[in-house]
Design a protein around this motif. Structure first.
Motif, short mmCIF file in Angstrom:
data_model
loop_
_atom_site.label_atom_id
_atom_site.label_comp_id
_atom_site.label_asym_id
_atom_site.label_seq_id
_atom_site.Cartn_x
_atom_site.Cartn_y
_atom_site.Cartn_z
N TRP A 59 -2.72 0.50 5.03
CA TRP A 59 -1.81 1.61 5.68
C TRP A 59 -2.76 2.31 6.47
N MET A 60 -2.65 2.73 7.83
CA MET A 60 -3.44 3.42 8.98
C MET A 60 -2.46 4.53 9.37
N SER A 61 -3.11 5.56 9.55
CA SER A 61 -2.26 6.68 10.08
C SER A 61 -2.33 6.71 11.80
N VAL A 106 2.96 -1.64 11.37
CA VAL A 106 1.84 -1.79 10.50
C VAL A 106 2.29 -1.14 8.96
N ILE A 107 2.81 0.08 9.06
CA ILE A 107 2.84 0.87 7.68
C ILE A 107 4.10 0.04 6.94
N GLU A 108 5.12 -0.36 7.92
CA GLU A 108 6.14 -1.27 7.33
C GLU A 108 5.68 -2.45 6.64
N ASP A 109 4.89 -3.02 7.17
CA ASP A 109 4.31 -4.42 6.58
C ASP A 109 3.82 -4.22 5.32
N VAL A 168 0.80 -1.16 -0.13
CA VAL A 168 -0.09 -0.06 0.09
C VAL A 168 1.04 1.37 0.14
N GLY A 169 1.96 1.15 0.72
CA GLY A 169 2.75 2.49 0.75
C GLY A 169 3.54 2.62 -0.53
N VAL A 198 -2.78 -5.35 11.99
CA VAL A 198 -2.65 -4.85 13.42
C VAL A 198 -2.32 -5.92 14.30
N SER A 199 -3.18 -7.03 14.44
CA SER A 199 -3.05 -7.75 15.34
C SER A 199 -1.29 -8.50 15.27
#
Length: 465
Positions: free
Chosen positions: A420-422, A413-416, A31-32, A453-454
């Motif tokens: 994408w969550m802020s 989460v962003i690295e994964d 996503v990023g 997230v988990s």
């Protein structure tokens, strides 16, 4: 085919091919973005070349070089900020708007654009249960929608005191008291600043970010003169809605103009099951929204709605001999927005509404809220994860014990890259904020979000963050 037509054909064919490749990549891509802006600079900077490049080659080059710097915002796995996707009909209509190349400023020069925007505005007023006859302007985004609505408020409130704003300006005018909830969006303050109304007075909010009507009444009672109250439909972190029946009642008892910032929340009015959230919202005087956020039309498209059409047109409009009015005297599009040169932003809105219908809009908004509810419920069941808000709409705010852990989980989460969550900060705590805003978010995307997230939280707890 003329030479010019041939160049258009080649360039547009290349653009269509690259656009379809991009959209086809969304279900599986990270996503990023892969590269940051500074990594991309060399591809686009340097001296302007002496010789030009054929149009189709420009499109190919642009698509190739930009791709590593693109965020998959249109993906159903994008939950950052409050950014929606784009419906197919709205995207295609937006391409037509560019190809038609109409300056949607006057009825006589762009009659099709005016007719389509008129229809879209009427549909919106009806769909959202706003007062019949309210005027609608299609602006660049929620910030300018707030600006337009608040400009109408400023003009009307000062006129009620006998002050001629057009003739005398603001210097020496009666001061307008502006009151906002403690957790309003900063775009409201920005619009007030643009309008020269200064910093607003802040009214305390409850734990979900809803304005406290007892405090609103107390502050209004403590002063005198023209007053402007800004309410909120959809809190940035909790998704909460101000208690409109009570808040508007208090404001009106003090003679205030009431404006509603409903950037993403105004659309809840289209869903019968969400009536409790928007009850009394129609009692306000002006409303602002962003059609990209929940309706899912392309950037950019804000919507300003004002009950008193004359107030909006007086605040935004301009008359000049070269601006030829239609024979029937109907208002021109430019009289409802801050621009003269303007894109026909209402056309993709019309296309989105026509493709969905009343039932489809309700189903789309309901689906966003249901997805948020499922994500919130499933993550709340994980030991150590706190859902800090009542998930009544499309927002979920999470904490993972202390702030440092929450920040580490957000980074993980962003690295994964699966979603994408802020990150943000709400009521004194760092949070991971999930905003469900894309029409294409489905059950699989919900499952991916919960797992991302988990697993990120598990990795941080295990010391692998």
């Amino acid at each position: 085919m003329s030479a010019a037509a041939g160049q258009y054909s080649e360039a547009l064919s290349a653009a269509a091919r690259h656009a379809q490749d991009w959209l086809a990549s969304l279900p599986d891509r990270h996503v990023g973005p892969a590269l940051a802006a500074h990594d991309l600079a060399d591809a686009f900077a340097g001296p302007l070349p002496q010789a030009g490049m054929p149009a189709a080659e420009v499109v190919d080059y642009l698509a190739l070089k930009a791709e590593p710097g693109l965020m998959a915002m249109p993906s159903g796995r994008f939950f950052g900020w409050v950014i929606g996707g784009t419906l197919p009909a709205a995207l295609a209509a937006d391409w037509l708007v560019s190809a038609w190349d109409q300056n949607a400023v006057l009825r006589v020069s762009a009659p099709a654009m005016a007719a389509i925007e008129d229809a879209a505005g009427r549909w919106l007023v009806d769909l959202l249960g706003l007062p019949e006859g309210s005027d609608v302007g299609f602006v660049t985004g929620a910030t300018m929608a707030n600006f337009a609505g608040l400009a109408a408020a400023r003009r009307s409130l000062l006129a009620d005191t006998g002050w001629d704003l057009e003739r005398d300006g603001l210097f020496g005018a009666p001061r307008i008291r502006c009151l906002v909830g403690q957790e309003r969006h900063d775009s409201v303050d920005l619009a007030l600043r643009y309008l020269g109304l200064g910093r607003p007075a802040t009214v305390a909010s409850d734990r979900q970010g809803r304005i406290r009507t007892d405090e609103l009444d107390r502050q209004l009672s403590a002063g005198s003169g023209p007053a402007l109250v800004c309410l909120q439909a959809g809190n940035l972190h909790s998704g909460a809605f101000d208690p409109f029946v009570e808040a508007v009642g208090v404001a009106k008892a003090h003679g205030a103009w009431v404006h509603v910032d409903g950037a993403f929340g105004l659309w809840a009015a289209a869903v019968p099951e969400l009536d409790a959230l928007t009850a009394g919202m129609d009692l306000a005087d002006s409303w602002a929204s962003d059609a990209h956020k929940t309706l899912n039309v392309p950037y950019d498209c804000g919507i300003a709605v004002v009950r008193d059409a004359a107030a909006l047109r007086s605040a935004m409009g301009v008359q000049a001999s070269y601006l030829i009015r239609a024979a029937d005297g109907a208002a021109d599009p430019h009289e409802k927005v801050p621009e003269l040169s303007r894109r026909a932003r209402g056309v993709p809105v019309w296309a989105a509404l026509r493709s969905l219908g009343r039932d489809g809009v309700a189903a789309q908004v309901r689906g966003l809220a249901d997805a948020a509810s499922k994500i919130g419920a499933r993550l709340a069941a994980v030991d150590g994860i706190e859902v800090l808000n009542d998930v009544d709409y499309t927002q979920v705010s999470l904490a993972f014990g202390d702030d440092a852990t929450t920040r580490a989980v957000t980074a993980k989460v962003i690295e994964d890259g699966r979603v994408w969550m802020s990150g943000s900060r709400w009521q004194g705590r760092d949070v991971l904020r999930i905003s469900v805003s894309n029409w294409s978010t489905d059950t699989d995307d919900v499952g991916t979000a919960v797992d991302a997230v988990s697993s990120a939280y598990g990795a941080v707890r295990a010391g692998n963050g």
